[in-house]
Write an enzyme that holds these catalytic residues in place. Sequence first.
Site, PDB file in Angstrom:
ATOM      1  N   CYS A   1       0.811  -1.232   0.000  1.00  0.00           N
ATOM      2  CA  CYS A   1       0.000   0.000   0.000  1.00  0.00           C
ATOM      3  C   CYS A   1       0.836   1.270   0.000  1.00  0.00           C
ATOM      4  O   CYS A   1       0.319   2.352  -0.257  1.00  0.00           O
ATOM      5  CB  CYS A   1      -0.961  -0.007   1.191  1.00  0.00           C
ATOM      6  SG  CYS A   1      -2.043  -1.447   1.182  1.00  0.00           S
TER       7      CYS A   1
ATOM      8  N   HIS B   1      -3.172   7.093   3.119  1.00  0.00           N
ATOM      9  CA  HIS B   1      -3.623   5.828   2.537  1.00  0.00           C
ATOM     10  C   HIS B   1      -4.983   5.483   3.139  1.00  0.00           C
ATOM     11  O   HIS B   1      -5.187   5.602   4.351  1.00  0.00           O
ATOM     12  CB  HIS B   1      -2.585   4.747   2.850  1.00  0.00           C
ATOM     13  CG  HIS B   1      -3.064   3.372   2.521  1.00  0.00           C
ATOM     14  ND1 HIS B   1      -3.650   3.069   1.311  1.00  0.00           N
ATOM     15  CD2 HIS B   1      -3.052   2.215   3.249  1.00  0.00           C
ATOM     16  CE1 HIS B   1      -3.978   1.783   1.310  1.00  0.00           C
ATOM     17  NE2 HIS B   1      -3.625   1.247   2.469  1.00  0.00           N
TER      18      HIS B   1
ATOM     19  N   ASN C   1     -10.140  -0.179   0.616  1.00  0.00           N
ATOM     20  CA  ASN C   1      -8.688  -0.038   0.537  1.00  0.00           C
ATOM     21  C   ASN C   1      -8.226  -0.539  -0.838  1.00  0.00           C
ATOM     22  O   ASN C   1      -8.272  -1.740  -1.102  1.00  0.00           O
ATOM     23  CB  ASN C   1      -8.052  -0.853   1.671  1.00  0.00           C
ATOM     24  CG  ASN C   1      -6.539  -0.801   1.672  1.00  0.00           C
ATOM     25  OD1 ASN C   1      -5.921  -0.397   0.691  1.00  0.00           O
ATOM     26  ND2 ASN C   1      -5.937  -1.228   2.764  1.00  0.00           N
TER      27      ASN C   1
HETATM   28  N1  COA Z   1     -18.043  -8.986  10.001  1.00  0.00           N
HETATM   29  C1  COA Z   1     -18.439  -9.321  11.239  1.00  0.00           C
HETATM   30  N2  COA Z   1     -17.586  -9.691  12.196  1.00  0.00           N
HETATM   31  C2  COA Z   1     -16.281  -9.725  11.875  1.00  0.00           C
HETATM   32  C3  COA Z   1     -15.805  -9.391  10.602  1.00  0.00           C
HETATM   33  C4  COA Z   1     -16.758  -9.010   9.638  1.00  0.00           C
HETATM   34  N3  COA Z   1     -16.412  -8.661   8.392  1.00  0.00           N
HETATM   35  N4  COA Z   1     -14.466  -9.518  10.588  1.00  0.00           N
HETATM   36  C5  COA Z   1     -14.095  -9.915  11.811  1.00  0.00           C
HETATM   37  N5  COA Z   1     -15.189 -10.039  12.602  1.00  0.00           N
HETATM   38  C6  COA Z   1     -15.262 -10.427  13.999  1.00  0.00           C
HETATM   39  C7  COA Z   1     -14.075 -11.207  14.460  1.00  0.00           C
HETATM   40  O1  COA Z   1     -14.218 -12.564  14.137  1.00  0.00           O
HETATM   41  C8  COA Z   1     -14.105 -10.947  15.946  1.00  0.00           C
HETATM   42  O2  COA Z   1     -15.065 -11.811  16.513  1.00  0.00           O
HETATM   43  P1  COA Z   1     -14.829 -12.442  17.983  1.00  0.00           P
HETATM   44  O3  COA Z   1     -14.768 -11.271  18.899  1.00  0.00           O
HETATM   45  O4  COA Z   1     -16.050 -13.294  18.156  1.00  0.00           O
HETATM   46  O5  COA Z   1     -13.571 -13.205  17.882  1.00  0.00           O
HETATM   47  C9  COA Z   1     -14.651  -9.537  16.069  1.00  0.00           C
HETATM   48  O6  COA Z   1     -15.277  -9.250  14.803  1.00  0.00           O
HETATM   49  C10 COA Z   1     -13.580  -8.505  16.346  1.00  0.00           C
HETATM   50  O7  COA Z   1     -12.518  -8.756  15.464  1.00  0.00           O
HETATM   51  P2  COA Z   1     -11.213  -7.881  15.450  1.00  0.00           P
HETATM   52  O8  COA Z   1     -10.295  -8.377  14.388  1.00  0.00           O
HETATM   53  O9  COA Z   1     -10.676  -7.760  16.830  1.00  0.00           O
HETATM   54  O10 COA Z   1     -11.849  -6.477  15.034  1.00  0.00           O
HETATM   55  P3  COA Z   1     -11.172  -5.082  14.933  1.00  0.00           P
HETATM   56  O11 COA Z   1     -11.921  -4.089  15.696  1.00  0.00           O
HETATM   57  O12 COA Z   1      -9.691  -5.136  15.120  1.00  0.00           O
HETATM   58  O13 COA Z   1     -11.431  -4.716  13.391  1.00  0.00           O
HETATM   59  C11 COA Z   1     -10.273  -4.697  11.304  1.00  0.00           C
HETATM   60  C12 COA Z   1     -10.906  -5.544  12.386  1.00  0.00           C
HETATM   61  C13 COA Z   1      -9.667  -5.617  10.267  1.00  0.00           C
HETATM   62  C14 COA Z   1     -11.352  -3.844  10.675  1.00  0.00           C
HETATM   63  C15 COA Z   1      -9.202  -3.774  11.927  1.00  0.00           C
HETATM   64  O14 COA Z   1      -8.366  -4.510  12.770  1.00  0.00           O
HETATM   65  C16 COA Z   1      -8.358  -3.087  10.895  1.00  0.00           C
HETATM   66  O15 COA Z   1      -8.847  -2.307  10.114  1.00  0.00           O
HETATM   67  N6  COA Z   1      -7.034  -3.325  10.912  1.00  0.00           N
HETATM   68  C17 COA Z   1      -6.159  -2.724   9.960  1.00  0.00           C
HETATM   69  C18 COA Z   1      -6.242  -3.468   8.673  1.00  0.00           C
HETATM   70  C19 COA Z   1      -5.641  -2.702   7.553  1.00  0.00           C
HETATM   71  O16 COA Z   1      -5.686  -1.513   7.525  1.00  0.00           O
HETATM   72  N7  COA Z   1      -5.074  -3.435   6.607  1.00  0.00           N
HETATM   73  C20 COA Z   1      -4.523  -2.876   5.435  1.00  0.00           C
HETATM   74  C21 COA Z   1      -3.188  -2.328   5.702  1.00  0.00           C
HETATM   75  S1  COA Z   1      -2.579  -1.514   4.303  1.00  0.00           S
END
Ligand code: COA
Length: 311
Positions: free
Chosen positions: A113, A238, A268
């Site tokens: 990215c 980004h 993204n």
């Molecule tokens: N829909 C519903 N539930 C979802 C889900 C979705 N699409 N994706 C994950 N979950 C669930 C998980 O399974 C977890 O369930 P649990 O509590 O029963 O285990 C719960 O939601 C929380 O998951 P978690 O991963 O802790 O959520 P989060 O608040 O960290 O959000 C992201 C997840 C991916 C949105 C966040 O971590 C993020 O944006 N990270 C950065 C990713 C990024 O920017 N990547 C690109 C880099 S260039």
Amino acid sequence: MIRAKITGIGMHVPPRVITNHDLEKILDTSDEWITTRTGIKERRIAEEWEKASDLALPAAEEAIKNAGLTSKDIDAVIVATSTPDMTFPSTACFLSDKLGCSKPMAFDISAACSGFIYGLTVGNSFILSGQFKNVLVVGAEVFSRIIDWNDRSTAVIFGDGAGAVVLSKADGDRGILSAAMKSDGSHWGSLYCPVGEKLRMRGRETFKLAIKSMETASKKALNKAGIDLEKISLVIPHQANIRIINALAERLELPEEKVFSNIHKYGNTSAASIPIAMYEAYKEKKFKEGDYILLTAFGGGLTWGAVVLKF
Ligand code: COA
């Protein structure tokens, strides 16, 4: 003073829209979860026949036209992509052929990215060294190809698209003023895609690293340019997650309106996200010629960085 100035911008996204409600039908997810956790409402998905160079072509054509140039004037084509048409030839070779360029230097950049701002930095160096006059820098991605559509934690985040700029040699004070690029391969496991396989991500880890790395790089690039943050008209980060963008605004003590986001429309788009955002921010008159802007990105690698420029 010789500078590498952005003389043209273009963007292109495939017309097919996949909304959060569409994803609700194929995954155990909800519009509410995706919106509150990421800020994303919909994303664009390429057709099966469309490759990164196909998305890049209209974006590049628009950028070249806006620069008042033709493809024959382009000395180098740099395509930042993690989803190239082929392992080789480079997507840049395919793109320069489709554009009808006159045999420019052409190569891809793999910096996930952060690829577009890495590309800007390389293009800037080519121009400042006197090697080239006009460099096309493109970010083009078809992440839909490397998404595991059964994995709800990544499938909801990414989208396809392309953005392009022409960097031209210019005399004056407008152009790229500074860049601060970094990488740390020890964190590769937080976001990666093995050859021939699908993308994998440790979301929480990436989230924290993203905010810290963009904050540090932004401050470093501003410092190098000798520009105070107050002078910056717009920060274009980004587009990974609206919560990351808002946290960055908070860390930099900037009002949210000074930090651009269009993530709700495209998700993204990896290396394409900054040029797409820059294009839309410019069209929406969020900044104009002569304004200072700050671009900052992070991505798999890890890679991250920031660029300060006078547009
Ligand atoms: N829909 C519903 N539930 C979802 C889900 C979705 N699409 N994706 C994950 N979950 C669930 C998980 O399974 C977890 O369930 P649990 O509590 O029963 O285990 C719960 O939601 C929380 O998951 P978690 O991963 O802790 O959520 P989060 O608040 O960290 O959000 C992201 C997840 C991916 C949105 C966040 O971590 C993020 O944006 N990270 C950065 C990713 C990024 O920017 N990547 C690109 C880099 S260039």
